[in-house]
Design a protein around this motif. Structure first.
Motif, PDB file in Angstrom:
ATOM      1  N   UNK A  99      24.066  -5.910  -2.146  1.00 60.56           N
ATOM      2  CA  UNK A  99      23.159  -5.357  -1.428  1.00 60.56           C
ATOM      3  C   UNK A  99      21.988  -6.282  -1.259  1.00 60.56           C
ATOM      4  N   UNK A 100      21.495  -6.541  -0.021  1.00 61.85           N
ATOM      5  CA  UNK A 100      20.410  -7.313   0.080  1.00 61.85           C
ATOM      6  C   UNK A 100      19.162  -6.688   0.768  1.00 61.85           C
ATOM      7  N   UNK A 101      17.957  -7.054   0.037  1.00 60.36           N
ATOM      8  CA  UNK A 101      16.652  -6.329   0.455  1.00 60.36           C
ATOM      9  C   UNK A 101      15.508  -7.234   0.660  1.00 60.36           C
ATOM     10  N   UNK A 102      14.808  -6.873   1.550  1.00 64.98           N
ATOM     11  CA  UNK A 102      13.739  -8.052   1.930  1.00 64.98           C
ATOM     12  C   UNK A 102      12.323  -7.418   1.594  1.00 64.98           C
ATOM     13  N   UNK A 103      11.522  -8.322   1.015  1.00 66.29           N
ATOM     14  CA  UNK A 103      10.297  -8.191   0.568  1.00 66.29           C
ATOM     15  C   UNK A 103       9.381  -9.178   1.415  1.00 66.29           C
ATOM     16  N   UNK A 151      -3.220  -9.430   0.619  1.00 68.40           N
ATOM     17  CA  UNK A 151      -4.678  -9.431   0.380  1.00 68.40           C
ATOM     18  C   UNK A 151      -4.964  -8.888  -0.870  1.00 68.40           C
ATOM     19  N   UNK A 152      -4.374  -9.089  -2.144  1.00 75.71           N
ATOM     20  CA  UNK A 152      -4.649  -8.758  -3.124  1.00 75.71           C
ATOM     21  C   UNK A 152      -4.193  -9.592  -4.460  1.00 75.71           C
ATOM     22  N   UNK A 153      -4.464  -9.457  -5.602  1.00 75.64           N
ATOM     23  CA  UNK A 153      -3.932 -10.324  -6.826  1.00 75.64           C
ATOM     24  C   UNK A 153      -2.638 -10.306  -6.787  1.00 75.64           C
ATOM     25  N   UNK A 154      -1.976 -11.235  -7.481  1.00 74.09           N
ATOM     26  CA  UNK A 154      -0.619 -11.226  -7.718  1.00 74.09           C
ATOM     27  C   UNK A 154      -0.097 -10.212  -8.489  1.00 74.09           C
ATOM     28  N   UNK A 155      -0.715  -9.780  -9.517  1.00 73.02           N
ATOM     29  CA  UNK A 155      -0.025  -8.474 -10.068  1.00 73.02           C
ATOM     30  C   UNK A 155      -0.186  -7.085  -9.266  1.00 73.02           C
ATOM     31  N   UNK A 156      -1.170  -6.806  -8.606  1.00 69.93           N
ATOM     32  CA  UNK A 156      -1.149  -6.019  -7.655  1.00 69.93           C
ATOM     33  C   UNK A 156       0.112  -6.048  -6.526  1.00 69.93           C
ATOM     34  N   UNK A 157       0.277  -7.181  -5.787  1.00 70.80           N
ATOM     35  CA  UNK A 157       1.110  -7.223  -5.007  1.00 70.80           C
ATOM     36  C   UNK A 157       2.548  -7.283  -5.524  1.00 70.80           C
ATOM     37  N   UNK A 158       2.979  -7.762  -6.946  1.00 76.82           N
ATOM     38  CA  UNK A 158       3.976  -7.414  -7.520  1.00 76.82           C
ATOM     39  C   UNK A 158       4.241  -6.047  -7.816  1.00 76.82           C
ATOM     40  N   UNK A 159       3.427  -5.523  -8.274  1.00 77.78           N
ATOM     41  CA  UNK A 159       3.515  -3.768  -8.698  1.00 77.78           C
ATOM     42  C   UNK A 159       3.745  -3.011  -7.277  1.00 77.78           C
ATOM     43  N   UNK A 160       3.016  -3.393  -6.297  1.00 73.25           N
ATOM     44  CA  UNK A 160       3.485  -2.538  -5.132  1.00 73.25           C
ATOM     45  C   UNK A 160       4.942  -2.939  -4.505  1.00 73.25           C
TER      46      UNK A 160
END
Length: 178
Positions: A99-103, A151-160
């Motif tokens: 299965x392929x998902x897109x971010x 428009x956030x820091x890396x940790x926030x982007x990854x967590x979301x």
């Protein structure tokens, strides 16, 4: 066991490489930098400020699918960076087994321009951002994917991204096996 492929997508400057690396590290999945799979002719064209055509992109997309297929045959889930700007490109990328998902990493033109101007040694010039934004087709409701604001820091982007992927059933953060 079904493998999962996460395509971290978006226009130049959105942070695909950084976010994909973090996601791959957290999940323990194989990572491919899509830019490294571009044929040299594509790199030369972009370096010269010439946008790629669909004819330029198809062989590149096929190389990405071949890589994910090889990983899937080994039972390995993957994270791949790829602009995946058009629906037809995403459909092609979804041909890999599993299965392929897109971010989709999305941001304002001003933020993207600032990021592109700040990076060093990348073959994609800021002058091509407009052509990428013009080409970009947003994820459609029937596509497996999530849109994440950059428009956030890396940790926030990854967590979301991981939280939204978990809601889709793409991953299980408590058991990050393949």
């Amino acid at each position: 066991m079904t493998t999962t492929h996460l395509i971290v997508m978006g226009v130049a400057g959105c942070g695909k490489s950084t976010i994909a690396q973090e996601i791959a590290d957290r999940l323990g999945w194989s990572l491919a930098e899509g830019d490294e799979l571009h044929p040299q002719a594509n790199i030369d064209k972009m370096s010269a400020g010439t946008p790629l055509t669909d004819e330029d992109r198809w062989p590149w997309l096929d190389l990405i699918v071949d890589w994910t297929k090889t990983q899937a045959e080994q039972g390995q889930s993957t994270v791949v960076t790829c602009s995946a700007l058009r629906r037809s490109y995403r459909d092609r990328l979804s041909a890999a087994p599993g299965k392929t998902y897109f971010v989709h990493l999305a941001g304002t033109k001003e933020l993207l321009t600032a990021r592109m101007n700040a990076r060093k040694g990348h073959f994609m010039p800021p002058a091509l951002l407009d052509s990428q934004l013009d080409t970009l087709e947003q994820l459609e409701t029937d596509e497996l994917g999530v849109v994440v604001d950059i428009d956030a820091d890396v940790d926030t982007i990854v967590a979301v991204a991981l939280s939204e992927l978990e809601k889709l059933g793409a991953i299980n953060q408590t058991t990050t096996t393949n």
